[in-house]
Write an enzyme that holds these catalytic residues in place. Structure first.
Site, short mmCIF file in Angstrom:
data_model
loop_
_atom_site.label_atom_id
_atom_site.label_comp_id
_atom_site.label_asym_id
_atom_site.label_seq_id
_atom_site.Cartn_x
_atom_site.Cartn_y
_atom_site.Cartn_z
N ASN A 106 -7.18 -4.64 3.47
CA ASN A 106 -5.20 -3.57 2.85
C ASN A 106 -5.34 -3.27 4.27
O ASN A 106 -6.11 -3.57 5.45
CB ASN A 106 -6.45 -1.98 2.71
CG ASN A 106 -5.76 -1.19 2.23
OD1 ASN A 106 -4.69 -1.29 0.44
ND2 ASN A 106 -5.03 0.37 2.15
N HIS A 120 1.10 -0.88 -15.57
CA HIS A 120 1.27 0.56 -15.99
C HIS A 120 2.88 0.37 -15.78
O HIS A 120 3.20 0.79 -15.78
CB HIS A 120 0.89 1.17 -13.85
CG HIS A 120 0.14 1.77 -13.76
ND1 HIS A 120 -0.32 1.71 -12.24
CD2 HIS A 120 -1.35 2.56 -14.03
CE1 HIS A 120 -1.97 2.36 -12.36
NE2 HIS A 120 -1.90 2.72 -13.42
N1 APR Z 1 -0.18 -3.93 4.07
C1 APR Z 1 -1.54 -3.84 3.57
N2 APR Z 1 -1.80 -2.85 2.41
C2 APR Z 1 -0.91 -1.44 3.08
C3 APR Z 1 -0.10 -1.86 3.57
C4 APR Z 1 0.95 -3.31 3.63
N3 APR Z 1 1.91 -3.54 4.84
N4 APR Z 1 1.40 -0.69 3.77
C5 APR Z 1 0.54 0.72 3.01
N5 APR Z 1 -0.65 -0.58 2.49
C6 APR Z 1 -1.52 0.39 1.40
C7 APR Z 1 -1.97 1.98 2.33
O1 APR Z 1 -2.71 2.09 2.99
C8 APR Z 1 -2.83 2.30 1.12
O2 APR Z 1 -4.15 1.82 0.96
O3 APR Z 1 -1.39 0.47 0.29
C9 APR Z 1 -1.78 1.42 -0.53
C10 APR Z 1 -1.23 2.06 -0.96
O4 APR Z 1 -1.56 3.08 -1.99
P1 APR Z 1 -0.56 3.50 -2.52
O5 APR Z 1 0.99 4.23 -2.29
O6 APR Z 1 -1.48 4.97 -3.55
O7 APR Z 1 -0.67 3.14 -4.23
P2 APR Z 1 -1.41 1.91 -5.40
O8 APR Z 1 -2.29 2.36 -4.20
O9 APR Z 1 -0.43 1.52 -5.91
O10 APR Z 1 -1.08 4.24 -6.73
C11 APR Z 1 -1.65 3.49 -7.56
O11 APR Z 1 -0.93 5.30 -8.36
O12 APR Z 1 1.40 6.38 -8.89
C12 APR Z 1 0.50 5.82 -9.07
O13 APR Z 1 1.65 4.58 -11.23
C13 APR Z 1 1.15 4.53 -9.33
O14 APR Z 1 0.80 2.49 -9.51
C14 APR Z 1 0.26 3.80 -8.86
C15 APR Z 1 -1.11 4.15 -8.55
#
Ligand code: APR
Length: 238
Positions: A206, A113
């Site tokens: 996760n 990304h």
């Molecule tokens: N340890 C492990 N996992 C965690 C923690 C932690 N301390 N805190 C949060 N999480 C998990 C949450 O449970 C969730 O499933 O991380 C995940 C974050 O999900 P999102 O916020 O949706 O982020 P992501 O999956 O990286 O988003 C994907 O969406 O907007 C776009 O470009 C953006 O790269 C991003 C993509």
């Protein structure tokens, strides 16, 4: 203790950087709960209001530079080095745009990304490292045009980067590990299903079950800074 798995494909998301103080997107209080991605993370938003979009990414860049890698980033970097020592390979594909994997010691990191610490000229396409704010008045260092610089980030509606290399690495893997991602944005969200179709063992690390939780052979839930080091230690890559 399982013997080191030679070829590992790791996909990381915002959750691996959460304990470094960088927000996730879809958790309670996440970035997209506080800001409208359609106004800040699309080419149309940038065309309509470039200064607001540049300010948003300048703010995110400053946050990323102020953050420090956490034990999950460092454990993943160690696993990458150990896998190489064992004659294997750990392909680190991240959806994240921060540089915490690199600062945590990782070697090759594939940012599908894009990267906050890069800018790109919409005039000549030149992409270059950028740690300071991106301002519209600044000229492109390559073609000298002004008003053409943007973050080298993949916005909604744009094609993610390095897809061929990612696909080639996924098809060669013996183990697929998803870390800290909700599994809600494609094409990354489809990699676990693709791995299963290829007969590749799949693991989810996760905080809580993701949208794709049912696709994984093995799941471990908890903070990445605890779960990630323990997981790779179990593969003799600690
Ligand atoms: N340890 C492990 N996992 C965690 C923690 C932690 N301390 N805190 C949060 N999480 C998990 C949450 O449970 C969730 O499933 O991380 C995940 C974050 O999900 P999102 O916020 O949706 O982020 P992501 O999956 O990286 O988003 C994907 O969406 O907007 C776009 O470009 C953006 O790269 C991003 C993509």
């Amino acid at each position: 203790m399982a013997s080191p798995v030679p070829r590992i494909f790791v996909l990381t998301g915002a959750g691996i950087s959460a304990e470094s103080g960088l927000g996730t997107f879809r958790d309670r209080g996440g970035l997209w709960a506080r800001f409208d991605p359609m106004r800040l993370a699309t080419p149309e938003a940038f065309a309509a209001d470039p200064d607001t979009v540049l300010d948003f990414y300048n703010w995110r860049r400053r946050n990323a530079l102020a953050a420090e890698p956490n034990p999950a980033h460092r454990a993943l970097a160690r696993a990458q080095a150990r896998a190489a020592e064992a004659g294997g390979h750990l392909f680190l594909c991240t959806q994240n745009v921060d540089d915490l994997h690199e600062r945590g010691g990782a070697g090759a990191v594939v940012h599908m990304h894009g990267e906050l610490l890069k800018a790109r000229c919409t005039g000549c396409g030149h992409a270059f490292g950028r740690r300071d704010d991106i301002l519209r008045a600044q000229p492109c260092p390559h073609c000298a045009r002004t008003g053409t610089l943007r973050p080298d980030i993949v916005w909604f509606g744009e094609m993610p980067m390095h897809l061929e290399a990612i696909d080639a690495a996924l098809t060669r893997a013996d183990l697929f590990v998803s870390i800290g991602t909700s599994g809600s944005v494609y094409p990354a969200a489809g990699y676990a299903a693709q791995a299963r179709t290829l007969g590749i063992r799949t693991c989810e690390l996760n905080l809580e079950p993701s949208d794709n939780a049912g696709l994984f052979d093995e799941t471990r839930y908890g903070p990445a800074s605890e779960v990630v080091p323990a997981f790779f230690a179990g593969y003799g890559l600690g």
